[in-house]
Design an enzyme around this catalytic site. Structure first.
Site, PDB file in Angstrom:
ATOM      1  N   GLY A  89       0.807  -1.228   0.000  1.00 59.38           N
ATOM      2  CA  GLY A  89       0.000   0.000   0.000  1.00 59.38           C
ATOM      3  C   GLY A  89       0.835   1.271   0.000  1.00 59.38           C
ATOM      4  O   GLY A  89       0.276   2.370   0.006  1.00 59.38           O
TER       5      GLY A  89
ATOM      6  N   ARG B 299       5.642 -16.392  -5.617  1.00 56.22           N
ATOM      7  CA  ARG B 299       6.096 -17.171  -4.451  1.00 56.22           C
ATOM      8  C   ARG B 299       4.894 -17.887  -3.854  1.00 56.22           C
ATOM      9  O   ARG B 299       3.767 -17.700  -4.318  1.00 56.22           O
ATOM     10  CB  ARG B 299       6.676 -16.212  -3.413  1.00 56.22           C
ATOM     11  CG  ARG B 299       5.655 -15.116  -3.069  1.00 56.22           C
ATOM     12  CD  ARG B 299       6.020 -14.267  -1.908  1.00 56.22           C
ATOM     13  NE  ARG B 299       5.190 -13.075  -1.824  1.00 56.22           N
ATOM     14  CZ  ARG B 299       3.988 -13.011  -1.274  1.00 56.22           C
ATOM     15  NH1 ARG B 299       3.425 -14.095  -0.772  1.00 56.22           N
ATOM     16  NH2 ARG B 299       3.301 -11.886  -1.249  1.00 56.22           N
TER      17      ARG B 299
HETATM   18  P1  ADP Z   1       0.370  -3.096  -3.083  1.00 55.17           P
HETATM   19  O1  ADP Z   1       1.300  -3.789  -4.022  1.00 55.17           O
HETATM   20  O2  ADP Z   1       0.924  -1.812  -2.539  1.00 55.17           O
HETATM   21  O3  ADP Z   1      -0.196  -3.994  -2.027  1.00 55.17           O
HETATM   22  P2  ADP Z   1      -1.936  -3.450  -4.818  1.00 55.17           P
HETATM   23  O4  ADP Z   1      -1.973  -2.917  -6.207  1.00 55.17           O
HETATM   24  O5  ADP Z   1      -1.723  -4.912  -4.655  1.00 55.17           O
HETATM   25  O6  ADP Z   1      -0.849  -2.608  -3.982  1.00 55.17           O
HETATM   26  O7  ADP Z   1      -3.272  -3.022  -4.067  1.00 55.17           O
HETATM   27  C1  ADP Z   1      -3.461  -3.223  -2.691  1.00 55.17           C
HETATM   28  C2  ADP Z   1      -4.923  -3.091  -2.347  1.00 55.17           C
HETATM   29  O8  ADP Z   1      -5.406  -1.797  -2.695  1.00 55.17           O
HETATM   30  C3  ADP Z   1      -5.849  -4.061  -3.068  1.00 55.17           C
HETATM   31  O9  ADP Z   1      -5.976  -5.296  -2.390  1.00 55.17           O
HETATM   32  C4  ADP Z   1      -7.151  -3.311  -3.103  1.00 55.17           C
HETATM   33  O10 ADP Z   1      -7.820  -3.479  -1.855  1.00 55.17           O
HETATM   34  C5  ADP Z   1      -6.717  -1.864  -3.221  1.00 55.17           C
HETATM   35  N1  ADP Z   1      -6.691  -1.423  -4.640  1.00 55.17           N
HETATM   36  C6  ADP Z   1      -5.671  -1.551  -5.526  1.00 55.17           C
HETATM   37  N2  ADP Z   1      -5.994  -1.052  -6.736  1.00 55.17           N
HETATM   38  C7  ADP Z   1      -7.245  -0.583  -6.630  1.00 55.17           C
HETATM   39  C8  ADP Z   1      -8.151   0.084  -7.541  1.00 55.17           C
HETATM   40  N3  ADP Z   1      -7.802   0.377  -8.796  1.00 55.17           N
HETATM   41  N4  ADP Z   1      -9.363   0.436  -7.063  1.00 55.17           N
HETATM   42  C9  ADP Z   1      -9.723   0.186  -5.783  1.00 55.17           C
HETATM   43  N5  ADP Z   1      -8.925  -0.425  -4.886  1.00 55.17           N
HETATM   44  C10 ADP Z   1      -7.702  -0.813  -5.296  1.00 55.17           C
END
Ligand code: ADP
Length: 657
Positions: free
Chosen positions: A167, A294
């Site tokens: 996040g 992983r």
């Molecule tokens: P990180 O790699 O920092 O964990 P992610 O892209 O995997 O970031 O996203 C983490 C979380 O943020 C997701 O599980 C989701 O809950 C929220 N999220 C990510 N992209 C979106 C989006 N486009 N719209 C709404 N929520 C999102």
């Protein structure tokens, strides 16, 4: 490649224990590694041998490629399994293993690199025809290009750091006026955390669910998916409950998403176990989010419904074996759910907690698997992730798996360290959760940022009665446990009232006379008749008014910890005089958790307003800013950057103005 004879497990905690189990089942010798903090940790006991690799901070041990390779060479390990976290997605580690002639159990360094950056991964997926979140993903875009592109993307949108994770470097923007500042701060955060400030924009999907697919690919070009896991129950963007199958998918959507996941893995010639994460909109549209190259924390629920041991498959794939299934021969049965047990305090914004684990006990239960990295007596260190264990329940259907999970969490006794066990139960019992009506905001929208624990006066009183009986027995052995009481005097004044503190609540208990069924215990108006029926270590059976209460009880100095399912209660003997220390702390600035001081935001003589930052602490991979509880002048600093401090330690003397 021939068969692997020995594996070094480059990890700690539950996942190291888990990997050792499958390796041992295959007849493979296992080598654990440990830091200064872990010489007697469970994962060390789980392996055939173990090698010391350095100091307690991860950078000196579990993150040291050099120390790990030295250990592998010293013990003649054929292969290294990285687990998850630490170096598991580090291409340099995979390359270093290759160069040292040690098999890395995981994908190629190239596959990790392709999926490591969101901007690169998204472009690859777009090309492979896998749906991604609509947005703007330019070539190293400038601020002006991002601002111009945002008009097209529309609001609300997400600014994301390409290198981001956990996040970080991610900002939700609701209107154009906030965009420039969001871009600036996301760049700053990403640069500091990852050394890269490339950003992209994504449309913000409202009320999404997090659905991921488990993938297996072999060196013969076969890729299959092992169905989905729903991971929408998150706090601080971290999953805490996962289940399969998802209540959001019907067969048609499952087929579409599964095919997209296989396509995604094939696009990078993926070899090994991996996970394709999707975000699912309420209208059924799904988009690729990222790939984890992983094993996942939540892999056991997939094992439960498919009957496939994923660690065994990782090892077989690394040995060059072809997958034993194709899409047609894979079947699933029933449902499974996993709850992650974290050492943290939900009531204090989920801040990590530490301490000595005085009791860790779960009776053997049908349909319950526990993947644990801890045992009674362990010190929960500030150096590592606060996840202690995972409880996994399987059933013929969702309701049966969840009923078993609820029962198991109620029975699980964890004494001495604050955990989220009770909060997990609150979620499981929530009607919206039970109806499968969830999204990634479930916790925030139903429980807020600091969910209050469920308390029971009845349970606290029973705990206080048990504590009083045990305290009397400890003072005067033989008196409580036997019906015939040597030296017993009919003098109730010889047993003064004990006042137990349950947090802020005082529970006075006095023991009166022996009746035919036990001692008359008084607390408030109604007397209760209580006796200890049996005691075997921490297992204590107390009869109160004709009902048996099977308890877990640990006495630790002034404190008595009692697990009376489903409640865990920490009682302390009320001090006769209020402690001067606690009076000081009430008006001062104290560390809310144990950890390391990263920096001080104030100097002696500074004036501060209420809420101004005082210090930044770090513990268990989390940064936390301590703020001034009231306005005042800093009289003196009691700690300095680099200091390791206990929870409750005063940081500064703040004189009220
Ligand atoms: P990180 O790699 O920092 O964990 P992610 O892209 O995997 O970031 O996203 C983490 C979380 O943020 C997701 O599980 C989701 O809950 C929220 N999220 C990510 N992209 C979106 C989006 N486009 N719209 C709404 N929520 C999102």
């Amino acid at each position: 490649m021939g068969r692997i004879q020995s594996i070094l497990i480059a990890n700690r905690g539950e996942i190291a224990v888990r990997i050792a189990r499958s390796a041992r089942d295959l007849g493979i010798r296992t080598i654990a590694v440990y830091s200064d903090a872990d010489a007697n940790a469970l994962h060390v006991h789980a392996a055939d041998t173990a090698v010391h690799i350095g100091g307690a901070p991860s950078v000196e041990s579990y993150l040291s490629i050099e120390a790990l390779l030295d250990a592998a060479q010293k013990t003649g390990a054929d292969a290294i399994h990285p687990g998850y976290g630490f170096l598991s997605e580090n291409p340099a580690f995979a390359r270093a293993c290759d160069e040292a002639g040690i098999l890395f159990i995981g994908p190629s360094a190239e596959a990790m690199e392709a999926m490591g950056l969101k901007s690169v991964a998204k472009k690859l997926m777009d090309r492979a025809g896998v749906p991604t979140v609509p947005g703007f993903n330019g070539e190293n875009p400038t601020d002006a290009e991002l601002i111009a592109a945002a008009v097209e993307v529309g609001y609300p949108l997400l600014v994301k750091a390409s290198a981001g994770g956990g996040g970080r470097g991610m900002r939700r923007v609701d209107s154009e006026s906030d965009l420039a500042e969001a871009i600036r701060s996301a760049r700053r955060e990403s640069k500091a955390a990852f050394g890269d400030d490339t950003l992209l924009l994504e449309r913000y999907i409202e009320n999404p669910r997090h659905i991921e697919f488990q993938i297996l690919g072999d060196t013969h070009g076969n890729v299959i998916h092992l169905f989905e896991r729903e991971c929408s129950i998150q706090r601080r963007h971290q999953k805490i409950i996962e289940e399969t199958p998802s209540t959001a998918l019907d067969d048609s959507l499952r087929t579409q998403m599964g095919e997209a996941a296989v396509q995604a893995a094939k696009a990078i010639d993926y070899v090994g176990a991996g996970t394709i994460e999707f975000i699912l909109a309420p209208d059924g549209a799904f988009h690729f989010l990222e790939m984890n190259t992983r094993l996942q924390v939540e892999h056991p629920i997939t094992e439960c419904i498919t009957g496939i041991d994923l660690v065994t498959e990782q090892i077989r794939i690394a040995e060059g074996c072809a997958l034993s299934w194709d899409a047609e021969s894979l079947t699933t049965s029933g449902a499974a759910v996993e709850c992650r047990i974290y050492a943290e305090d939900p009531e204090k914004s989920f801040l990590p907690a530490n301490g000595t684990l005085l009791d860790w006990h779960l009776p053997a239960l049908e349909g319950i698997r526990i993947d644990s990295g801890v045992a009674t007596g362990d010190e929960i260190s500030i150096h590592y992730d606060p996840m202690l264990a995972k409880v996994i329940a399987t059933g013929r259907d969702r309701d049966e798996a969840h009923r078993r999970m609820q029962h198991a969490l109620e029975q699980l006794s964890i004494l001495g360290v604050t955990t989220n066990r009770g909060f997990l139960l609150q979620i499981l019992k929530h009607p919206a959760y039970q109806a499968g009506d969830i999204d990634t905001h479930f916790i925030a929208s139903h429980f807020g940022d600091e969910p209050a624990a469920e308390k029971s006066e009845e349970a606290a009183l029973n705990a206080a009665i048990a504590a009083t009986l045990l305290a009397t027995e400890a003072r005067d052995p033989g008196r409580i446990l036997k019906d015939i009481r040597p030296g017993w005097r009919n003098n109730r004044f010889s047993d003064p009232t004990t006042t137990w503190m349950n947090g802020e609540e005082a529970i006075p208990v006095s023991r009166g006379e022996w009746t035919t069924r036990g001692w008359a215990m008084h607390s408030g108006e109604t007397p209760r008749i209580a006796r200890i029926v049996a005691q075997d270590g921490a297992a204590v059976r107390v009869e109160i008014d004709g009902q048996i209460h099977p308890l877990r009880v640990v006495v630790d100095g002034e404190n008595t910890h009692v697990h009376t399912a489903p409640h865990s209660i920490a009682l302390s003997c009320a001090p006769r005089f209020p402690s001067t220390e606690s009076m000081d702390l009430a008006s001062g600035c104290v560390a809310p958790m144990p950890g390391k001081v990263l920096s001080m935001a104030v100097s002696e003589g500074d004036s501060v307003e209420q809420g101004d930052p005082i210090a930044i602490l770090e513990a268990m991979k989390m940064e936390h800013t301590v703020t001034a509880p009231h306005a005042g002048v800093i009289q003196s600093l009691l700690v300095a950057p680099g200091d390791q401090i206990d929870g409750g330690a005063p940081l500064v003397i703040l004189e009220e103005t």
